[in-house]
Design a protein around this motif. Sequence first.
Motif, PDB file in Angstrom:
ATOM      1  N   LYS A 191      -9.795  -5.722  20.371  1.00 53.36           N
ATOM      2  CA  LYS A 191     -11.253  -5.876  20.254  1.00 53.36           C
ATOM      3  C   LYS A 191     -11.977  -4.534  20.298  1.00 53.36           C
ATOM      4  CE  LYS A 191     -11.117 -10.515  21.965  1.00 53.36           C
ATOM      5  NZ  LYS A 191     -11.903 -11.664  21.815  1.00 53.36           N
ATOM      6  N   SER A 192     -11.257  -3.484  19.876  1.00 51.04           N
ATOM      7  CA  SER A 192     -11.875  -2.154  19.858  1.00 51.04           C
ATOM      8  C   SER A 192     -11.892  -1.553  18.452  1.00 51.04           C
ATOM      9  CB  SER A 192     -11.115  -1.214  20.804  1.00 51.04           C
ATOM     10  OG  SER A 192      -9.812  -0.950  20.298  1.00 51.04           O
ATOM     11  N   GLY A 193     -11.472  -2.321  17.458  1.00 51.18           N
ATOM     12  CA  GLY A 193     -11.459  -1.841  16.085  1.00 51.18           C
ATOM     13  C   GLY A 193     -10.148  -1.232  15.636  1.00 51.18           C
ATOM     14  N   VAL A 194      -9.169  -1.152  16.519  1.00 47.92           N
ATOM     15  CA  VAL A 194      -7.882  -0.551  16.164  1.00 47.92           C
ATOM     16  C   VAL A 194      -7.210  -1.344  15.048  1.00 47.92           C
ATOM     17  CG1 VAL A 194      -5.534  -0.067  16.993  1.00 47.92           C
ATOM     18  CG2 VAL A 194      -7.507   0.566  18.386  1.00 47.92           C
ATOM     19  N   ALA A 195      -7.155  -2.654  15.163  1.00 48.31           N
ATOM     20  CA  ALA A 195      -6.465  -3.474  14.158  1.00 48.31           C
ATOM     21  C   ALA A 195      -7.131  -3.350  12.797  1.00 48.31           C
ATOM     22  CB  ALA A 195      -6.406  -4.928  14.603  1.00 48.31           C
ATOM     23  N   ALA A 196      -8.449  -3.387  12.762  1.00 45.51           N
ATOM     24  CA  ALA A 196      -9.167  -3.259  11.489  1.00 45.51           C
ATOM     25  C   ALA A 196      -8.925  -1.888  10.866  1.00 45.51           C
ATOM     26  CB  ALA A 196     -10.654  -3.513  11.690  1.00 45.51           C
ATOM     27  N   ALA A 197      -8.930  -0.844  11.685  1.00 48.79           N
ATOM     28  CA  ALA A 197      -8.674   0.508  11.175  1.00 48.79           C
ATOM     29  C   ALA A 197      -7.245   0.630  10.647  1.00 48.79           C
ATOM     30  CB  ALA A 197      -8.936   1.544  12.270  1.00 48.79           C
ATOM     31  N   LEU A 198      -6.291   0.058  11.368  1.00 49.41           N
ATOM     32  CA  LEU A 198      -4.900   0.075  10.912  1.00 49.41           C
ATOM     33  C   LEU A 198      -4.762  -0.659   9.594  1.00 49.41           C
ATOM     34  CD1 LEU A 198      -2.521  -0.527  13.942  1.00 49.41           C
ATOM     35  CD2 LEU A 198      -2.175   1.110  12.092  1.00 49.41           C
ATOM     36  N   LEU A 199      -5.356  -1.843   9.504  1.00 46.35           N
ATOM     37  CA  LEU A 199      -5.264  -2.630   8.278  1.00 46.35           C
ATOM     38  C   LEU A 199      -5.851  -1.848   7.107  1.00 46.35           C
ATOM     39  CD1 LEU A 199      -4.442  -5.289   6.941  1.00 46.35           C
ATOM     40  CD2 LEU A 199      -6.688  -6.207   7.596  1.00 46.35           C
ATOM     41  N   ALA A 200      -6.996  -1.225   7.296  1.00 48.98           N
ATOM     42  CA  ALA A 200      -7.612  -0.425   6.231  1.00 48.98           C
ATOM     43  C   ALA A 200      -6.711   0.741   5.834  1.00 48.98           C
ATOM     44  CB  ALA A 200      -8.986   0.069   6.678  1.00 48.98           C
ATOM     45  N   ALA A 201      -6.093   1.395   6.813  1.00 46.18           N
ATOM     46  CA  ALA A 201      -5.204   2.523   6.514  1.00 46.18           C
ATOM     47  C   ALA A 201      -3.949   2.058   5.775  1.00 46.18           C
ATOM     48  CB  ALA A 201      -4.824   3.252   7.813  1.00 46.18           C
ATOM     49  N   ILE A 202      -3.420   0.916   6.155  1.00 43.99           N
ATOM     50  CA  ILE A 202      -2.250   0.362   5.457  1.00 43.99           C
ATOM     51  C   ILE A 202      -2.617   0.054   4.011  1.00 43.99           C
ATOM     52  CG2 ILE A 202      -0.716  -1.652   5.313  1.00 43.99           C
ATOM     53  CD1 ILE A 202      -0.828  -1.675   8.444  1.00 43.99           C
ATOM     54  N   GLU A 203      -3.749  -0.607   3.825  1.00 41.35           N
ATOM     55  CA  GLU A 203      -4.183  -0.947   2.469  1.00 41.35           C
ATOM     56  C   GLU A 203      -4.389   0.312   1.627  1.00 41.35           C
ATOM     57  OE1 GLU A 203      -6.574  -5.088   3.430  1.00 41.35           O
ATOM     58  OE2 GLU A 203      -7.701  -3.212   3.287  1.00 41.35           O
ATOM     59  N   GLU A 204      -5.025   1.320   2.189  1.00 44.96           N
ATOM     60  CA  GLU A 204      -5.276   2.559   1.455  1.00 44.96           C
ATOM     61  C   GLU A 204      -3.966   3.238   1.073  1.00 44.96           C
ATOM     62  OE1 GLU A 204      -7.106   5.486  -0.622  1.00 44.96           O
ATOM     63  OE2 GLU A 204      -7.978   3.611   0.105  1.00 44.96           O
ATOM     64  N   SER A 205      -3.010   3.305   1.991  1.00 35.20           N
ATOM     65  CA  SER A 205      -1.742   3.964   1.661  1.00 35.20           C
ATOM     66  C   SER A 205      -0.969   3.154   0.624  1.00 35.20           C
ATOM     67  CB  SER A 205      -0.908   4.214   2.917  1.00 35.20           C
ATOM     68  OG  SER A 205      -0.426   3.008   3.464  1.00 35.20           O
ATOM     69  N   ALA A 206      -1.047   1.826   0.685  1.00 29.29           N
ATOM     70  CA  ALA A 206      -0.389   0.991  -0.329  1.00 29.29           C
ATOM     71  C   ALA A 206      -1.040   1.232  -1.695  1.00 29.29           C
ATOM     72  CB  ALA A 206      -0.461  -0.476   0.063  1.00 29.29           C
ATOM     73  N   ARG A 207      -2.358   1.291  -1.721  1.00 29.04           N
ATOM     74  CA  ARG A 207      -3.078   1.567  -2.975  1.00 29.04           C
ATOM     75  C   ARG A 207      -2.653   2.924  -3.526  1.00 29.04           C
ATOM     76  NH1 ARG A 207      -7.710   1.355  -0.915  1.00 29.04           N
ATOM     77  NH2 ARG A 207      -8.059  -0.861  -1.110  1.00 29.04           N
ATOM     78  N   GLU A 208      -2.602   3.926  -2.659  1.00 22.65           N
ATOM     79  CA  GLU A 208      -2.173   5.260  -3.086  1.00 22.65           C
ATOM     80  C   GLU A 208      -0.725   5.257  -3.572  1.00 22.65           C
ATOM     81  OE1 GLU A 208      -2.947   7.730   0.312  1.00 22.65           O
ATOM     82  OE2 GLU A 208      -5.108   7.756  -0.068  1.00 22.65           O
ATOM     83  N   GLY A 209       0.079   4.317  -3.069  1.00 22.68           N
ATOM     84  CA  GLY A 209       1.472   4.179  -3.488  1.00 22.68           C
ATOM     85  C   GLY A 209       1.642   3.354  -4.758  1.00 22.68           C
TER      86      GLY A 209
END
Length: 159
Positions: A94-112
């Motif tokens: 409930k501190s935004g860690v999961a949302a930030a991780l999900l966004a970073a995963i999506e961005e790296s997948a897009r870059e891949g």
Amino acid sequence: MIKPTRYGAPVARSLVAAIMAELSERYGGDGEGDQTPVEAVEFDPPEGLFLVAWRDGEPVGCGGWRTLSHFSEPGIPEDVAEIKRMYTAPAARKSGVAAALLAAIEESAREGGMRRVVLETGLPQPEAIALYEKAGYTRIPNYGHYRDDPLCVSYGRDL
């Protein structure tokens, strides 16, 4: 801070062990957690990436993606990634860690070169379901290791 980390690195192994313990608690069973076959090499670029979230020098979450066509069912397009091992430590929830991780995963997948991401979760994980739905994921037919499990729910999202 979110940093790429080898899936076999000690910090990643520690977080994955915490995931497995929590999944065993939620689902019951033999203490093994998610039994989907996963090899560390699946998270090595360019076919995947594993990330660890850090706060105040401590690891507080993790997650990664792997190219689904290379490690799963035949007929899956090569530009579909599967999200695996998403986890946030209880103290960081409930501190935004999961949302930030999900966004970073999506961005790296897009870059891949990935155009779509999919994932499996389960009914005993309502927090995960809420996170994915809030991020725009929609239900898809179940696939993979837990395809026939009545507790399994699968989601997908175009990148």
